[in-house]
Design a protein around this motif. Structure first.
Motif, PDB file in Angstrom:
ATOM      1  N   TYR A  14      38.423  56.271  53.016  1.00 25.99           N
ATOM      2  CA  TYR A  14      37.062  56.166  52.503  1.00 25.99           C
ATOM      3  C   TYR A  14      37.046  55.662  51.061  1.00 25.99           C
ATOM      4  O   TYR A  14      36.150  54.919  50.676  1.00 25.99           O
ATOM      5  N   GLU A  15      38.044  56.059  50.273  1.00 24.37           N
ATOM      6  CA  GLU A  15      38.133  55.596  48.889  1.00 24.37           C
ATOM      7  C   GLU A  15      38.304  54.075  48.831  1.00 24.37           C
ATOM      8  O   GLU A  15      37.598  53.389  48.087  1.00 24.37           O
ATOM      9  N   GLU A  18      35.126  52.278  50.123  1.00 25.70           N
ATOM     10  CA  GLU A  18      34.054  52.300  49.119  1.00 25.70           C
ATOM     11  C   GLU A  18      34.347  51.298  47.995  1.00 25.70           C
ATOM     12  O   GLU A  18      33.443  50.616  47.509  1.00 25.70           O
ATOM     13  N   GLU A  19      35.611  51.209  47.597  1.00 21.67           N
ATOM     14  CA  GLU A  19      35.989  50.243  46.565  1.00 21.67           C
ATOM     15  C   GLU A  19      35.734  48.815  47.046  1.00 21.67           C
ATOM     16  O   GLU A  19      35.224  47.977  46.297  1.00 21.67           O
ATOM     17  N   GLN A  21      33.471  47.899  49.238  1.00 24.77           N
ATOM     18  CA  GLN A  21      32.022  47.705  49.265  1.00 24.77           C
ATOM     19  C   GLN A  21      31.485  47.418  47.867  1.00 24.77           C
ATOM     20  O   GLN A  21      30.622  46.555  47.694  1.00 24.77           O
TER      21      GLN A  21
END
Length: 91
Positions: A14-15, A18-19, A21
């Protein structure tokens, strides 16, 4: 053949997603700005810097979790990873 159930993802998944995105957002905004300001050298430098960073993060994601896109945009390890879930748009 029934589709596999999505696997659980760790926090790093997820990290990195998200980066990616966030980087994509910055690149779209810079792209739109450069469409109307093509001579802005600093913005072109920023665009290129963020493009390189996106390539680095995408590579790290794909090495760990498999391809982000198919059709030759990413390599696959053995066995074929594209059929493995979850796909980035499913989380």
């Amino acid at each position: 053949m029934e589709p596999e159930e999505a696997k659980a993802c760790d926090a790093k998944y997820y990290e990195l997603l998200e980066e990616l995105q966030a980087l994509d957002f910055v690149l779209v905004e810079l792209n739109l700005y450069l469409d109307t300001h093509p001579g802005d050298y600093q913005s072109i430098e920023q665009y290129n810097k963020f493009s390189q960073e996106r390539m680095r993060v995408a590579h790290a994601f794909q090495e760990r979790y498999g391809p982000l896109m198919n059709f030759g945009h990413a390599f696959s390890k053995y066995p074929w990873e594209w059929s493995q879930t979850p796909w980035p748009w499913q989380v």
